[in-house]
Design a protein around this motif. Structure first.
Motif, PDB file in Angstrom:
ATOM      1  N   MET A   1       0.821  -1.207   0.000  1.00 52.16           N
ATOM      2  CA  MET A   1       0.000   0.000   0.000  1.00 52.16           C
ATOM      3  C   MET A   1       0.857   1.260   0.000  1.00 52.16           C
ATOM      4  SD  MET A   1      -2.976   1.128   2.722  1.00 52.16           S
ATOM      5  CE  MET A   1      -1.795   1.460   4.038  1.00 52.16           C
ATOM      6  N   VAL A   2       1.899   1.276   0.819  1.00 53.31           N
ATOM      7  CA  VAL A   2       2.784   2.444   0.894  1.00 53.31           C
ATOM      8  C   VAL A   2       3.495   2.665  -0.439  1.00 53.31           C
ATOM      9  CG1 VAL A   2       4.898   3.317   1.947  1.00 53.31           C
ATOM     10  CG2 VAL A   2       3.118   2.321   3.386  1.00 53.31           C
ATOM     11  N   VAL A   3       3.977   1.597  -1.058  1.00 56.95           N
ATOM     12  CA  VAL A   3       4.675   1.722  -2.339  1.00 56.95           C
ATOM     13  C   VAL A   3       3.742   2.293  -3.403  1.00 56.95           C
ATOM     14  CG1 VAL A   3       5.756   0.444  -4.224  1.00 56.95           C
ATOM     15  CG2 VAL A   3       6.337  -0.101  -1.852  1.00 56.95           C
ATOM     16  N   VAL A   4       2.493   1.798  -3.440  1.00 56.52           N
ATOM     17  CA  VAL A   4       1.528   2.301  -4.416  1.00 56.52           C
ATOM     18  C   VAL A   4       1.250   3.780  -4.175  1.00 56.52           C
ATOM     19  CG1 VAL A   4      -0.879   2.178  -5.180  1.00 56.52           C
ATOM     20  CG2 VAL A   4       0.443   0.072  -4.876  1.00 56.52           C
ATOM     21  N   LEU A   5       1.070   4.157  -2.905  1.00 58.25           N
ATOM     22  CA  LEU A   5       0.746   5.549  -2.589  1.00 58.25           C
ATOM     23  C   LEU A   5       1.897   6.502  -2.887  1.00 58.25           C
ATOM     24  CD1 LEU A   5      -1.284   5.180   0.740  1.00 58.25           C
ATOM     25  CD2 LEU A   5      -2.140   5.665  -1.554  1.00 58.25           C
ATOM     26  N   ILE A   6       3.128   6.012  -2.802  1.00 54.79           N
ATOM     27  CA  ILE A   6       4.274   6.857  -3.120  1.00 54.79           C
ATOM     28  C   ILE A   6       4.229   7.287  -4.587  1.00 54.79           C
ATOM     29  CG2 ILE A   6       6.788   6.876  -3.423  1.00 54.79           C
ATOM     30  CD1 ILE A   6       6.981   5.169  -0.882  1.00 54.79           C
ATOM     31  N   PHE A   7       3.909   6.335  -5.452  1.00 57.46           N
ATOM     32  CA  PHE A   7       3.925   6.622  -6.894  1.00 57.46           C
ATOM     33  C   PHE A   7       2.552   7.015  -7.436  1.00 57.46           C
ATOM     34  CE2 PHE A   7       7.498   3.750  -6.109  1.00 57.46           C
ATOM     35  CZ  PHE A   7       8.529   4.453  -6.721  1.00 57.46           C
ATOM     36  N   ARG A   8       1.477   6.555  -6.765  1.00 58.88           N
ATOM     37  CA  ARG A   8       0.117   6.892  -7.206  1.00 58.88           C
ATOM     38  C   ARG A   8      -0.706   7.239  -5.968  1.00 58.88           C
ATOM     39  NH1 ARG A   8      -2.021   7.582 -12.256  1.00 58.88           N
ATOM     40  NH2 ARG A   8      -3.879   6.420 -11.638  1.00 58.88           N
ATOM     41  N   PRO A   9      -0.625   8.467  -5.464  1.00 53.70           N
ATOM     42  CA  PRO A   9      -1.340   8.841  -4.235  1.00 53.70           C
ATOM     43  C   PRO A   9      -2.849   8.640  -4.322  1.00 53.70           C
ATOM     44  CG  PRO A   9       0.269  10.513  -4.827  1.00 53.70           C
ATOM     45  CD  PRO A   9       0.194   9.573  -5.980  1.00 53.70           C
ATOM     46  N   GLU A  10      -3.413   8.707  -5.543  1.00 54.92           N
ATOM     47  CA  GLU A  10      -4.856   8.522  -5.717  1.00 54.92           C
ATOM     48  C   GLU A  10      -5.230   7.056  -5.901  1.00 54.92           C
ATOM     49  OE1 GLU A  10      -3.202   9.106  -9.885  1.00 54.92           O
ATOM     50  OE2 GLU A  10      -2.748   9.677  -7.821  1.00 54.92           O
ATOM     51  N   GLY A  11      -4.244   6.154  -5.866  1.00 56.63           N
ATOM     52  CA  GLY A  11      -4.507   4.742  -6.107  1.00 56.63           C
ATOM     53  C   GLY A  11      -4.259   4.378  -7.561  1.00 56.63           C
ATOM     54  N   LEU A  12      -4.310   3.089  -7.869  1.00 57.91           N
ATOM     55  CA  LEU A  12      -4.009   2.629  -9.220  1.00 57.91           C
ATOM     56  C   LEU A  12      -5.032   3.100 -10.235  1.00 57.91           C
ATOM     57  CD1 LEU A  12      -2.872  -1.035  -8.447  1.00 57.91           C
ATOM     58  CD2 LEU A  12      -1.433   0.952  -8.901  1.00 57.91           C
ATOM     59  N   PHE A  13      -6.297   3.219  -9.814  1.00 55.44           N
ATOM     60  CA  PHE A  13      -7.351   3.662 -10.707  1.00 55.44           C
ATOM     61  C   PHE A  13      -7.909   4.981 -10.177  1.00 55.44           C
ATOM     62  CE2 PHE A  13      -6.944  -0.696 -11.752  1.00 55.44           C
ATOM     63  CZ  PHE A  13      -7.449  -0.886 -13.023  1.00 55.44           C
ATOM     64  N   THR A  14      -8.109   5.925 -11.068  1.00 59.58           N
ATOM     65  CA  THR A  14      -8.673   7.206 -10.666  1.00 59.58           C
ATOM     66  C   THR A  14     -10.155   7.049 -10.429  1.00 59.58           C
ATOM     67  OG1 THR A  14      -7.051   8.385 -11.989  1.00 59.58           O
ATOM     68  CG2 THR A  14      -8.989   9.616 -11.286  1.00 59.58           C
ATOM     69  N   PRO A  15     -10.650   7.322  -9.232  1.00 61.01           N
ATOM     70  CA  PRO A  15     -12.066   7.148  -8.932  1.00 61.01           C
ATOM     71  C   PRO A  15     -12.917   8.227  -9.579  1.00 61.01           C
ATOM     72  CG  PRO A  15     -10.974   8.101  -7.044  1.00 61.01           C
ATOM     73  CD  PRO A  15      -9.898   7.789  -8.058  1.00 61.01           C
ATOM     74  N   VAL A  16     -14.202   7.923  -9.700  1.00 59.75           N
ATOM     75  CA  VAL A  16     -15.145   8.903 -10.212  1.00 59.75           C
ATOM     76  C   VAL A  16     -15.269  10.028  -9.204  1.00 59.75           C
ATOM     77  CG1 VAL A  16     -17.547   9.323 -10.839  1.00 59.75           C
ATOM     78  CG2 VAL A  16     -16.436   7.171 -11.481  1.00 59.75           C
ATOM     79  N   GLN A  17     -15.137  11.274  -9.673  1.00 58.73           N
ATOM     80  CA  GLN A  17     -15.282  12.412  -8.788  1.00 58.73           C
ATOM     81  C   GLN A  17     -16.744  12.760  -8.605  1.00 58.73           C
ATOM     82  OE1 GLN A  17     -12.756  13.800  -7.127  1.00 58.73           O
ATOM     83  NE2 GLN A  17     -11.513  12.180  -8.043  1.00 58.73           N
ATOM     84  N   ALA A  18     -17.117  13.075  -7.421  1.00 58.80           N
ATOM     85  CA  ALA A  18     -18.513  13.411  -7.159  1.00 58.80           C
ATOM     86  C   ALA A  18     -18.567  14.498  -6.118  1.00 58.80           C
ATOM     87  CB  ALA A  18     -19.281  12.183  -6.678  1.00 58.80           C
TER      88      ALA A  18
END
Length: 298
Positions: free
Chosen positions: A278-295
């Motif tokens: 989780m930490v490694v993913v957040l370092i390179f992709r703070p929003e997660g692997l997939f960009t969520p729908v904004q609402a």
């Protein structure tokens, strides 16, 4: 070769039920914009309900295969009873408020659910063994697995595809997507936004309870099972991207395979490796692997 196959299959089995739980968590966030810490308590309620329903229906003379139906009914009953009480009775008053405040509210609900399960079901463990005998053993290469465990992978696929099709191919799903993106416009066009919120939260509760119900044959159902589940579920949706259904699937696979690898190769790092990923993913992709729908909330 056997160890590689074992790691993959164990990882898929672990990821399957975890995805069902995380799917409900990410769906609620995607629609209501609420980080529902009480999700673990709802998982536990589903497990306890199944632990009561399965032997109850068996005692009434129903065939063994009906234990699967009993677990489904138990999860549905939890959603029908609990979802309106929490969403209409509490959460609706906090829509649009500070996210930290909402998180604290759901944490309070989580603590209440913990005590409620102890008062209703006691502190002694429950065991649900009937469903594990339904599918026999399955031979995978030179390995033998309990058929029920493999069937959980199929259940996860059905849940994921079902929710995706529901959101993209049905009228109510398209209305839900519209509410996610433009709640004010949707309300102005006559959409009952509060009903959509209730339906979405109810589906999230159902998925949490369903995950608990169908996991109950794999575990000892007892106080405390909700804590680890909600923490790992949050790790899954954070890795995949909050509010993203494909992200929940990929996140569950990553967590499941990472944990399985650690169990066989570095067992002392079984829990640590999940959060390392989780930490490694957040370092390179703070929003997660997939960009969520904004609402935006009303």
């Amino acid at each position: 070769m056997d160890i590689v196959l074992t790691i993959i299959l164990d990882g898929l089995i672990y990821a399957s039920w975890l995805f069902i739980v995380a799917l409900g968590l990410t769906l609620v966030f995607g629609v209501l914009r609420i980080l529902n810490f009480a999700h673990g308590g709802l998982y536990a309620l589903g497990a306890y309900a199944a632990a009561v329903a399965v032997p109850l229906f068996a005692g009434w003379g129903f065939p063994e295969w009906f234990s699967l139906v009993a677990m489904f009914i138990a999860a549905l009953a939890v959603a029908i009873v609990v979802a309106p009480l929490i969403e209409r009775g509490l959460l609706r008053f906090f829509y649009g408020r500070d996210e930290v405040l909402v998180l604290l509210v759901t944490y309070a609900v989580f603590l209440m659910l913990e005590d409620i399960t102890k008062m209703v079901f006691g502190v002694d463990p429950y065991y649900v063994f009937e469903p594990r005998n339904l599918f026999g053993n399955v031979e995978v290469g030179s390995l033998f697995y309990v058929g029920y465990d493999i069937a959980l992978i199929g259940l996860a696929i059905v849940c994921g595809v079902g929710v995706w099709l529901g959101l993209t191919r049905t009228r109510i799903g398209k209305i839900t997507v519209a509410v996610i993106n433009e709640p004010e416009v949707s309300a102005a066009m006559g959409v009952n936004v509060t009903r959509i919120y209730l339906l979405a939260f109810g589906l999230g509760v159902f998925l949490a309870a369903l995950g608990g119900a169908f996991t109950s044959p794999l575990i000892s159902v007892q106080p405390g099972i909700s804590v680890s589940v909600v923490i790992v579920s949050f790790a899954v949706v954070i890795i995949g991207g909050l509010g993203s259904i494909p992200g929940a699937a990929i996140g569950a696979l990553i967590v499941g395979l990472a944990r399985s690898f650690a169990v066989y190769e570095i067992p002392e790092a079984e829990i640590f490796i999940i959060y390392l990923v989780m930490v490694v993913v957040l370092i390179f992709r703070p929003e997660g692997l997939f960009t969520p729908v904004q609402a935006r909330k009303i």
